[in-house]
Design a protein around this motif. Structure first.
Motif, mmCIF file in Angstrom:
data_model
loop_
_atom_site.group_PDB
_atom_site.id
_atom_site.type_symbol
_atom_site.label_atom_id
_atom_site.label_comp_id
_atom_site.label_asym_id
_atom_site.label_seq_id
_atom_site.Cartn_x
_atom_site.Cartn_y
_atom_site.Cartn_z
ATOM 1 N N ASP A 1 32.194 -62.678 -21.966
ATOM 2 C CA ASP A 1 33.128 -63.245 -21.000
ATOM 3 C C ASP A 1 32.513 -64.484 -20.353
ATOM 4 O O ASP A 1 31.500 -64.998 -20.793
ATOM 5 N N GLY A 2 33.106 -64.934 -19.247
ATOM 6 C CA GLY A 2 32.833 -66.258 -18.729
ATOM 7 C C GLY A 2 31.412 -66.561 -18.288
ATOM 8 O O GLY A 2 30.955 -67.689 -18.385
ATOM 9 N N HIS A 3 30.702 -65.532 -17.801
ATOM 10 C CA HIS A 3 29.349 -65.805 -17.320
ATOM 11 C C HIS A 3 28.492 -66.266 -18.493
ATOM 12 O O HIS A 3 28.478 -65.643 -19.539
ATOM 13 N N PRO A 4 27.762 -67.366 -18.332
ATOM 14 C CA PRO A 4 27.002 -67.915 -19.462
ATOM 15 C C PRO A 4 26.021 -66.939 -20.079
ATOM 16 O O PRO A 4 25.788 -66.975 -21.276
ATOM 17 N N TYR A 5 25.451 -66.068 -19.274
ATOM 18 C CA TYR A 5 24.453 -65.141 -19.806
ATOM 19 C C TYR A 5 24.967 -63.716 -19.873
ATOM 20 O O TYR A 5 24.212 -62.768 -19.809
ATOM 21 N N ALA A 6 26.254 -63.578 -20.001
ATOM 22 C CA ALA A 6 26.840 -62.240 -20.036
ATOM 23 C C ALA A 6 26.470 -61.510 -21.321
ATOM 24 O O ALA A 6 26.114 -62.114 -22.338
ATOM 25 N N GLU A 7 26.576 -60.215 -21.244
ATOM 26 C CA GLU A 7 26.318 -59.369 -22.401
ATOM 27 C C GLU A 7 27.290 -59.718 -23.523
ATOM 28 O O GLU A 7 28.460 -59.991 -23.301
ATOM 29 N N GLN A 8 26.754 -59.690 -24.741
ATOM 30 C CA GLN A 8 27.551 -60.044 -25.905
ATOM 31 C C GLN A 8 27.950 -58.767 -26.647
ATOM 32 O O GLN A 8 27.131 -57.865 -26.829
ATOM 33 N N PHE A 9 29.202 -58.722 -27.089
ATOM 34 C CA PHE A 9 29.703 -57.572 -27.828
ATOM 35 C C PHE A 9 30.076 -58.021 -29.233
ATOM 36 O O PHE A 9 30.699 -59.069 -29.416
#
Lengths: 116, 110
Positions: free
Chosen positions: A98-106
């Motif tokens: 999602d939008g946060h640059p360092y968000a968890e990737q699925f």
């Protein structure tokens, strides 16, 4: 929960033809989508990083002319392998976050491409 | 060169024992994820860390951005833990490229 679907799961195409694969995010907004290829005996190579409303960034050795990507909204992305040859075979993975640059990737389960 | 160096490349454990996987980074990373590839080939999210440690059952992960490494500890290994484990790190400084390690193939023996 956050889920990523990819289809088709497996596909076979003749050398010189093209193959489109799709990535669908459910339960979160796929602001950023990364496409990877896992070739035999290799790790995951990043093909390109796509962010909605921004330009798609391709990695070295990968081009838009060969791997055009569409990312029209916050839940869907597609990538086409144009003019596929033997060296293009492998597992293509879509990773979304999602939008946060360092968000968890699925990640989705991948599309396995075989080229005859 | 590779930004993410994962070790060992292969690991064999007896049931009930434990070990650690490690990823070293050649540059400062903003966050790290650990995955396990299941029998269907899907990447299962194990941990996401921006700092510190997290624990989930028999798995524990740590991430030290300053020292440029992350670890995944497995204790009391079970047969179903067998599979390939990957770390993936996000570079910092505005270039949010997720980069994978080459994986650790774990086999747990009875």
């Amino acid at each position: 929960g956050a889920l990523v679907y990819q289809y088709p799961r497996r596909t076979i195409c003749k050398s010189g033809t093209s193959m489109r694969m799709e990535c669908q995010a459910v339960g979160f907004q796929a602001t950023s989508v990364a496409w990877y290829r896992q070739s035999p005996q290799k790790t995951f190579e990043l093909i390109a990083l796509s962010t909605v409303n921004s330009a798609i960034k391709y990695e070295q050795n990968f081009t838009q002319e060969k791997f055009p990507i569409s990312h029209p909204n916050l839940s869907f992305s597609s990538m086409t392998v144009l003019n596929a040859y033997l060296e293009d075979r492998g597992l293509y993975l879509c990773g979304a976050r999602d939008g946060h640059p360092y968000a968890e990737q699925f990640f989705g389960p991948g599309t396995r491409l075989t080229v005859l | 060169g590779d930004q993410v160096e994962q070790s060992p490349s292969a690991l064999s454990l007896h049931e009930g024992t434990g070990s650690a996987l490690r990823c070293n980074f050649t540059t400062t990373m903003r966050a790290v994820q650990w995955f396990r590839k299941n029998s269907r080939g899907s990447l299962i999210n194990l941990f996401y860390l921006a700092s510190g440690t997290k624990e989930n059952g028999r798995l524990k992960s740590a991430f030290d951005s300053k020292e440029r490494y992350s670890t995944l500890h497995i204790r009391d290994a079970q047969l179903e833990d067998s599979g390939t484990y990957f770390c993936a790190a996000l570079t910092s400084g505005g270039n949010y490229k997720p980069t994978f390690g080459k994986g650790t193939s774990l086999v747990v023996h009875p």
